[in-house]
Scaffold this motif. Structure first.
Motif, PDB file in Angstrom:
ATOM      1  N   ILE A  44       0.851  -1.205   0.000  1.00  0.00           N
ATOM      2  CA  ILE A  44       0.000   0.000   0.000  1.00  0.00           C
ATOM      3  C   ILE A  44       0.884   1.253   0.000  1.00  0.00           C
ATOM      4  N   ALA A  45       1.914   1.279   0.859  1.00  0.00           N
ATOM      5  CA  ALA A  45       2.813   2.437   0.911  1.00  0.00           C
ATOM      6  C   ALA A  45       3.534   2.620  -0.415  1.00  0.00           C
ATOM      7  N   GLY A  50       4.401   5.618  -5.245  1.00  0.00           N
ATOM      8  CA  GLY A  50       4.488   5.578  -6.706  1.00  0.00           C
ATOM      9  C   GLY A  50       3.537   6.575  -7.362  1.00  0.00           C
ATOM     10  N   PHE A  51       2.319   6.622  -6.862  1.00  0.00           N
ATOM     11  CA  PHE A  51       1.330   7.554  -7.404  1.00  0.00           C
ATOM     12  C   PHE A  51       1.760   8.996  -7.176  1.00  0.00           C
ATOM     13  N   LEU A  56       4.300  14.064  -9.124  1.00  0.00           N
ATOM     14  CA  LEU A  56       5.371  15.056  -9.006  1.00  0.00           C
ATOM     15  C   LEU A  56       6.169  15.159 -10.300  1.00  0.00           C
ATOM     16  N   TYR A  57       6.439  14.028 -10.922  1.00  0.00           N
ATOM     17  CA  TYR A  57       7.166  14.026 -12.191  1.00  0.00           C
ATOM     18  C   TYR A  57       6.384  14.777 -13.271  1.00  0.00           C
ATOM     19  N   GLN A  58       5.087  14.503 -13.365  1.00  0.00           N
ATOM     20  CA  GLN A  58       4.258  15.202 -14.363  1.00  0.00           C
ATOM     21  C   GLN A  58       4.219  16.702 -14.085  1.00  0.00           C
ATOM     22  N   ASP A  59       4.087  17.067 -12.816  1.00  0.00           N
ATOM     23  CA  ASP A  59       4.059  18.489 -12.470  1.00  0.00           C
ATOM     24  C   ASP A  59       5.377  19.169 -12.821  1.00  0.00           C
TER      25      ASP A  59
END
Length: 148
Positions: A44-45, A50-51, A56-59
């Motif tokens: 879960i963590a 990952g999400f 953050l990468y897209q931003d």
């Protein structure tokens, strides 16, 4: 005959031995339950990190794109500001009658009384003016021939 190690050990059939065996089985099951729970929490963590990391990468990519657009816009703004300044200067100059007369004389070969203009071959303004004169002559010739 040789017997395996398990065959040499005989369990004692007492209440204490049964309690200890039951206690060991219970602890083993609890350890398996804890490992499974810890594994599930880890998954879960990992999914959450990952999400968040992907977002953050897209931003960051969007920020980089916007910074590039901003640089282009600032460069365009500087060019346009220079153009505006040049045009304001030209408007001020065009309000001066002496400048307009000088400009008309140089670009369109207007002359004052008694002046003669000698255009030089290879002059860009001369070439453009020659083309404009030829077109004007063709238009006047074609309009006079259609009127007859």
């Amino acid at each position: 005959m040789m017997q395996g190690p398990e065959e040499k050990v005989t369990p004692i059939d007492t209440d204490f031995a049964k309690q200890q065996t039951a206690k060991m089985i219970k602890e083993h099951r609890q350890a398996i339950f804890r490992r499974r729970r810890l594994g599930l929490l880890f998954v879960i963590a990992l999914t959450i990190f990952g999400f968040v990391g992907f977002n953050l990468y897209q931003d960051q990519q969007k920020v980089n794109e916007l910074q590039a657009i901003k640089k282009e816009a600032v460069a365009d703004q500087k060019v346009l500001a220079d153009n505006v300044a040049d045009l304001k200067t030209e408007v001020k100059q065009l309000q001066d009658e002496d400048y307009v007369a000088k400009l008309a004389r140089s670009r369109f070969f207007y002359s004052e009384d008694g002046e003669t203009i000698y255009p030089l071959p290879g002059d860009k303004q001369t070439d453009k003016t020659d083309e404009q004169v030829q077109k004007a002559l063709e238009n006047t010739h074609s309009s006079t021939t259609t009127e007859k």
